[in-house]
Write a protein that holds these residues in place. Structure first.
Motif, PDB file in Angstrom:
ATOM      1  N   GLY A 117       0.808  -1.201   0.000  1.00  6.98           N
ATOM      2  CA  GLY A 117       0.000   0.000   0.000  1.00  6.98           C
ATOM      3  C   GLY A 117       0.846   1.257   0.000  1.00  6.98           C
ATOM      4  N   LYS A 118       0.257   2.334   0.485  1.00  2.00           N
ATOM      5  CA  LYS A 118       0.896   3.645   0.456  1.00  2.00           C
ATOM      6  C   LYS A 118       0.678   4.332   1.793  1.00  2.00           C
ATOM      7  CE  LYS A 118       0.971   7.881  -2.369  1.00  2.00           C
ATOM      8  NZ  LYS A 118       0.346   8.554  -3.545  1.00  2.00           N
ATOM      9  N   ASP A 119       1.785   4.783   2.416  1.00  2.00           N
ATOM     10  CA  ASP A 119       1.703   5.529   3.665  1.00  2.00           C
ATOM     11  C   ASP A 119       1.506   7.013   3.367  1.00  2.00           C
ATOM     12  OD1 ASP A 119       1.876   3.888   5.995  1.00  2.00           O
ATOM     13  OD2 ASP A 119       3.919   3.354   5.402  1.00  2.00           O
ATOM     14  N   LEU A 120       0.462   7.585   3.950  1.00  2.00           N
ATOM     15  CA  LEU A 120       0.160   9.014   3.806  1.00  2.00           C
ATOM     16  C   LEU A 120       0.001   9.631   5.191  1.00  2.00           C
ATOM     17  CD1 LEU A 120      -2.537   8.808   0.975  1.00  2.00           C
ATOM     18  CD2 LEU A 120      -0.168   9.575   0.735  1.00  2.00           C
ATOM     19  N   PRO A 121       0.111  10.944   5.301  1.00  2.00           N
ATOM     20  CA  PRO A 121      -0.128  11.575   6.605  1.00  2.00           C
ATOM     21  C   PRO A 121      -1.497  11.223   7.188  1.00  2.00           C
ATOM     22  CG  PRO A 121       0.872  13.131   5.096  1.00  2.00           C
ATOM     23  CD  PRO A 121       0.557  11.910   4.291  1.00  2.00           C
ATOM     24  N   SER A 122      -2.456  10.961   6.308  1.00  2.00           N
ATOM     25  CA  SER A 122      -3.806  10.629   6.774  1.00  2.00           C
ATOM     26  C   SER A 122      -3.953   9.160   7.152  1.00  2.00           C
ATOM     27  CB  SER A 122      -4.831  10.969   5.689  1.00  2.00           C
ATOM     28  OG  SER A 122      -4.524  10.278   4.483  1.00  2.00           O
ATOM     29  N   GLY A 123      -2.934   8.356   6.837  1.00  2.00           N
ATOM     30  CA  GLY A 123      -3.006   6.939   7.177  1.00  2.00           C
ATOM     31  C   GLY A 123      -2.487   6.060   6.054  1.00  2.00           C
ATOM     32  N   PHE A 124      -2.675   4.769   6.203  1.00  2.00           N
ATOM     33  CA  PHE A 124      -2.179   3.779   5.250  1.00  2.00           C
ATOM     34  C   PHE A 124      -3.300   3.396   4.288  1.00  2.00           C
ATOM     35  CE2 PHE A 124      -1.463  -0.740   4.129  1.00  2.00           C
ATOM     36  CZ  PHE A 124      -0.231  -0.621   3.506  1.00  2.00           C
ATOM     37  N   LEU A 125      -3.003   3.474   2.991  1.00  2.00           N
ATOM     38  CA  LEU A 125      -3.962   3.089   1.967  1.00  2.00           C
ATOM     39  C   LEU A 125      -3.519   1.775   1.329  1.00  2.00           C
ATOM     40  CD1 LEU A 125      -4.708   6.453   0.119  1.00  2.00           C
ATOM     41  CD2 LEU A 125      -6.083   5.309   1.873  1.00  2.00           C
ATOM     42  N   PRO A 126      -4.261   0.697   1.495  1.00  2.00           N
ATOM     43  CA  PRO A 126      -3.885  -0.574   0.870  1.00  2.00           C
ATOM     44  C   PRO A 126      -3.969  -0.496  -0.648  1.00  2.00           C
ATOM     45  CG  PRO A 126      -5.461  -0.923   2.650  1.00  2.00           C
ATOM     46  CD  PRO A 126      -5.423   0.553   2.366  1.00  2.00           C
ATOM     47  N   ARG A 127      -3.157  -1.289  -1.302  1.00  2.00           N
ATOM     48  CA  ARG A 127      -3.209  -1.467  -2.751  1.00  2.00           C
ATOM     49  C   ARG A 127      -3.360  -2.957  -3.031  1.00  2.00           C
ATOM     50  NH1 ARG A 127      -4.031   3.214  -2.485  1.00  2.00           N
ATOM     51  NH2 ARG A 127      -2.887   4.930  -3.477  1.00  2.00           N
ATOM     52  N   TRP A 128      -3.725  -3.307  -4.259  1.00  3.53           N
ATOM     53  CA  TRP A 128      -3.993  -4.702  -4.600  1.00  3.53           C
ATOM     54  C   TRP A 128      -3.256  -5.096  -5.861  1.00  3.53           C
ATOM     55  CZ3 TRP A 128      -7.366  -1.299  -2.521  1.00  3.53           C
ATOM     56  CH2 TRP A 128      -8.032  -1.695  -1.357  1.00  3.53           C
TER      57      TRP A 128
END
Length: 309
Positions: A117-128
């Protein structure tokens, strides 16, 4: 059939339950004396161990099994963490939700990869990315009878660490990660458990096998389509909130894992044996790239309550 294990306790449990104490040639794969003497053109089953832990080695080890043995089905078996969350109780307080307990067995219906996924200031966004999930019809056909009864584990009653309780079989979603999920206060662990809110278990190898099977399809043509199952005994409980930690009265599940991994590896191995026996009792029709084989039933499965003939 090919059974893939990871840690020594898992390999030892499968060898003991299946009676797989004979090496198949000089391959490092194990099978039983009955399988070697079955008179079939192909061994009914082999048991192997991953080169290392984690998803990458699991995928490469599974591919080696496919290329060496051409199994119809790969069964990844061993231990995993059972995911527990909190929910409201009738009094307005909180309690742990209904989920896998120590010693239970989870059979995966869908695999997620929690560390992509991707780490952002708003949190972690999973990817597939594409994965091959265990076939739903195969899971249902061979696990429903196990889910509805518990007598299949009677022979393990005297080995249970807490001397109480009976293991159950669960089916559901599983999350694969790249590190042991042992810190309930870690932001990443909390994010994974919150995002994949239907997952009931977590391991470190299932994604590797699921990804390898997706890639493998392109390399072997149209006549060979191996399938797979993922069977996990619950050796520790994994949580991702302060409230759940308080209800479990634990901060580190390593002690649970140390105490329960031998027993949980055996419950997973026993379920693996039952399903392996069921699969091997079905004749395999011939295909252009693969001869047909008759059913093989060298040993009886542990008892399962049945209705009708």
């Amino acid at each position: 059939m090919a059974v893939l294990t990871v840690i020594p306790e898992e390999m030892d449990a499968v060898i003991a339950v299946l009676g797989a104490d004979r090496e198949a040639g000089y391959t490092g794969a194990m099978t039983s004396a009955a399988a070697l003497c079955s008179g079939l053109d192909a061994l009914p089953f082999v048991v192997a161990r991953c080169d290392e832990r984690s998803n990458g080695p699991a995928g490469s080890s599974a591919r080696q099994l496919l290329e060496s043995w051409r199994p119809e089905t790969i069964i990844l078996t061993g231990i995993a963490g059972g995911i527990r969350r909190t929910e409201s109780d009738p009094t307005g307080g909180i309690k742990l939700d209904d989920g896998p307990e120590l010693g239970d067995v989870v059979i995966a219906e869908m695999i997620h990869f929690g560390d992509y996924g991707k780490d952002l200031p708003s949190g972690f966004l999973p990817r597939w990315f594409p994965l091959v999930h265990p076939p739903t019809s195969l899971v249902r056909r061979h696990t429903e009878a196990l889910r509805l009864t518990t007598n299949w584990a009677n022979e393990l009653a005297d080995q249970r660490p807490d001397s109480t309780g009976v293991p159950k079989v669960w089916t559901g979603e599983l999350v694969a990660v790249e590190a042991v999920a042992g810190n309930p206060f870690a932001p990443r662990q909390q994010a994974i458990l919150n995002y994949f809110d239907k997952a009931i278990a977590i391991d470190m190898e299932s994604m590797g096998v699921a990804r390898m099977l997706h890639d493998y399809e392109a390399d072997v043509g149209v006549h060979y389509h191996p399938r797979w199952l993922c069977i996990r005994g619950i050796s520790d409980l994994v949580v991702g909130s302060d409230d759940a930690v308080a209800l479990l009265d634990e901060g580190d599940n390593n002690a649970q894992r140390t105490q329960w991994k031998g027993y949980s590896a055996h419950t997973a191995a026993l379920v693996t044996k039952i399903i392996l026996d069921r699969l091997l009792q079905q004749p395999l029709p011939p295909y252009p790239a693969q001869p047909g084989v008759p059913p093989w039933n060298a040993s009886a499965s542990p008892s399962i309550d049945r209705v009708g003939p």
